[in-house]
Design an enzyme around this catalytic site. Structure first.
Site, mmCIF file in Angstrom:
data_model
loop_
_atom_site.group_PDB
_atom_site.id
_atom_site.type_symbol
_atom_site.label_atom_id
_atom_site.label_comp_id
_atom_site.label_asym_id
_atom_site.label_seq_id
_atom_site.Cartn_x
_atom_site.Cartn_y
_atom_site.Cartn_z
ATOM 1 N N SER A 151 0.851 -1.198 0.000
ATOM 2 C CA SER A 151 0.000 0.000 0.000
ATOM 3 C C SER A 151 0.881 1.241 0.000
ATOM 4 O O SER A 151 1.985 1.224 0.580
ATOM 5 C CB SER A 151 -0.889 0.020 1.246
ATOM 6 N N TYR A 165 -1.690 -0.483 10.243
ATOM 7 C CA TYR A 165 -1.870 -1.006 8.874
ATOM 8 C C TYR A 165 -0.696 -0.577 7.994
ATOM 9 O O TYR A 165 -0.113 -1.394 7.271
ATOM 10 C CB TYR A 165 -3.188 -0.474 8.319
HETATM 11 P P1 NAP Z 1 -11.468 -5.563 0.660
HETATM 12 O O1 NAP Z 1 -12.443 -5.076 -0.359
HETATM 13 O O2 NAP Z 1 -11.668 -5.219 2.084
HETATM 14 O O3 NAP Z 1 -11.375 -7.167 0.511
HETATM 15 C C1 NAP Z 1 -10.574 -7.891 1.410
HETATM 16 C C2 NAP Z 1 -10.512 -9.333 0.970
HETATM 17 O O4 NAP Z 1 -9.620 -10.036 1.848
HETATM 18 C C3 NAP Z 1 -11.853 -10.059 1.053
HETATM 19 O O5 NAP Z 1 -11.894 -10.962 -0.031
HETATM 20 C C4 NAP Z 1 -11.760 -10.840 2.367
HETATM 21 O O6 NAP Z 1 -12.543 -12.041 2.368
HETATM 22 C C5 NAP Z 1 -10.280 -11.188 2.366
HETATM 23 N N1 NAP Z 1 -9.696 -11.472 3.679
HETATM 24 C C6 NAP Z 1 -9.647 -10.673 4.773
HETATM 25 N N2 NAP Z 1 -9.022 -11.310 5.786
HETATM 26 C C7 NAP Z 1 -8.681 -12.539 5.317
HETATM 27 C C8 NAP Z 1 -8.045 -13.679 5.887
HETATM 28 N N3 NAP Z 1 -7.609 -13.680 7.157
HETATM 29 N N4 NAP Z 1 -7.884 -14.775 5.122
HETATM 30 C C9 NAP Z 1 -8.323 -14.802 3.833
HETATM 31 N N5 NAP Z 1 -8.917 -13.758 3.232
HETATM 32 C C10 NAP Z 1 -9.114 -12.640 3.979
HETATM 33 O O7 NAP Z 1 -9.977 -5.097 0.293
HETATM 34 P P2 NAP Z 1 -9.375 -4.354 -1.011
HETATM 35 O O8 NAP Z 1 -9.622 -2.923 -0.883
HETATM 36 O O9 NAP Z 1 -9.742 -5.091 -2.243
HETATM 37 O O10 NAP Z 1 -7.814 -4.561 -0.714
HETATM 38 C C11 NAP Z 1 -7.087 -5.680 -1.176
HETATM 39 C C12 NAP Z 1 -5.631 -5.477 -0.807
HETATM 40 O O11 NAP Z 1 -5.179 -4.227 -1.326
HETATM 41 C C13 NAP Z 1 -5.366 -5.426 0.693
HETATM 42 O O12 NAP Z 1 -4.144 -6.049 0.999
HETATM 43 C C14 NAP Z 1 -5.275 -3.943 0.991
HETATM 44 O O13 NAP Z 1 -4.495 -3.676 2.125
HETATM 45 C C15 NAP Z 1 -4.613 -3.451 -0.273
HETATM 46 N N6 NAP Z 1 -4.830 -2.023 -0.527
HETATM 47 C C16 NAP Z 1 -6.104 -1.535 -0.709
HETATM 48 C C17 NAP Z 1 -6.270 -0.164 -0.938
HETATM 49 C C18 NAP Z 1 -7.620 0.467 -1.162
HETATM 50 O O14 NAP Z 1 -7.693 1.708 -1.225
HETATM 51 N N7 NAP Z 1 -8.688 -0.291 -1.288
HETATM 52 C C19 NAP Z 1 -5.145 0.661 -0.967
HETATM 53 C C20 NAP Z 1 -3.896 0.129 -0.772
HETATM 54 C C21 NAP Z 1 -3.743 -1.226 -0.563
HETATM 55 P P3 NAP Z 1 -14.126 -12.049 2.823
HETATM 56 O O15 NAP Z 1 -14.870 -11.335 1.711
HETATM 57 O O16 NAP Z 1 -14.494 -13.483 2.902
HETATM 58 O O17 NAP Z 1 -14.192 -11.321 4.118
#
Ligand code: NAP
Length: 256
Positions: A151, A165
């Site tokens: 991130s 985080y």
């Molecule tokens: P999100 O919409 O919150 O989705 C999170 C996903 O992770 C869901 O599929 C969830 O499964 C799964 N998950 C959570 N805990 C888990 C565990 N212990 N074991 C297996 N699966 C787990 O997140 P996102 O925004 O797509 O982000 C994805 C990645 O990008 C993350 O690493 C996040 O830190 C990174 N990121 C995101 C942003 C942003 O702005 N969105 C920015 C920078 C980095 P369930 O649906 O079953 O709960």
């Protein structure tokens, strides 16, 4: 990009956290590129199956598999399942990650910090370890690629929001650099993508669903990113087009 292959010969790609957001976009693009995708998720089986069904309707090959990546036994079972499929394990996208309510470090409990690090750091390490065990040439594997989702928070620190985080993502950057050097001779490339503000449901998990609108003016490109824009960078890093790229961290953050 790879041509579509039949599922029985397709290289296997494990994507953690594929039930929504960035992970789901990665699954869709990877399936189009010919991988047999193992879509891992934590608890939302309906969302995971929806993504999988959509991919199948487009002609892709995908299997949804529940596992909590913070638990070692569940991670080894996930990879055992992936290795029982016809194609060789060829890639991992370490995407699953969590954050919690916005607060200052001064108010954080030890339990919260443990939860963040258990998923974001320990989980990513365990998945990377299993991927190396299956892909390393010296262990009978065929090599492959790991892409870690970090991130921009790792660079910026996320003050007054989620320093825990941000620090967990700093660990992912270090792991990317260190592991890439450890396994280069095994035919495994390890890279990372650092997304900025991406339009997913994650911001609601931090207690502010409208966060993207609030921060828009701080983003040089003037908007939040789309999950597909992150998935494109991941697809490139996984592909042979990135064959000389390892230990790299690509910002997909609109200039932030
Ligand atoms: P999100 O919409 O919150 O989705 C999170 C996903 O992770 C869901 O599929 C969830 O499964 C799964 N998950 C959570 N805990 C888990 C565990 N212990 N074991 C297996 N699966 C787990 O997140 P996102 O925004 O797509 O982000 C994805 C990645 O990008 C993350 O690493 C996040 O830190 C990174 N990121 C995101 C942003 C942003 O702005 N969105 C920015 C920078 C980095 P369930 O649906 O079953 O709960």
């Amino acid at each position: 990009m790879n041509k579509k292959r039949e599922s029985d010969r397709a290289p296997v790609l494990i994507v953690t956290g594929g039930s929504r957001g960035i992970g789901a976009a990665v699954c869709r693009e990877a399936a189009q590129n010919g991988y047999l995708v193992v879509l891992n998720y934590l608890s939302n089986s309906a969302r995971a199956e929806n993504v999988a069904e959509e991919v199948r309707q487009q002609g892709g090959h995908i299997i949804a598999k529940q596992a909590d990546i913070s638990k070692e036994r569940e991670v080894t079972k996930l990879f055992d399942h992936a290795s029982s499929l016809q194609g060789p394990i060829s890639g991992l996208v370490n995407n699953a990650g969590i954050l919690e309510d916005q607060m200052d470090v001064v108010d954080m409990t030890a339990e919260r910090i443990d939860r963040i690090f258990a998923t974001n750091v320990r989980g990513s390490f365990l998945c990377a370890r299993e991927a190396v065990r299956h892909m390393a040439k010296s262990r009978g594997g065929q090599g492959g690629a790991i892409v870690n989702i970090s991130s921009a928070a790792a660079r910026l620190g996320s003050p007054h929001e989620y320093v825990d985080y941000a620090a967990s993502k700093g660990a992912i950057d270090s792991m990317t650099v260190g592991l890439s050097k450890e396994v280069a001779a095994e035919g495994i490339r390890v890279n990372a993508v650092r997304p900025g503000f991406i339009d997913t449901e994650m911001h609601a998990s931090g207690g502010e669903p409208g966060r993207l609108e609030r921060v828009r003016s701080s983003i040089p490109l003037g908007r939040g990113g789309r999950a597909e824009e992150v998935a494109s960078a991941v697809a490139w890093l996984l592909s042979e087009k990135a064959s000389y790229c390892t230990g790299a961290i690509i910002d997909v953050s609109g200039g932030r």
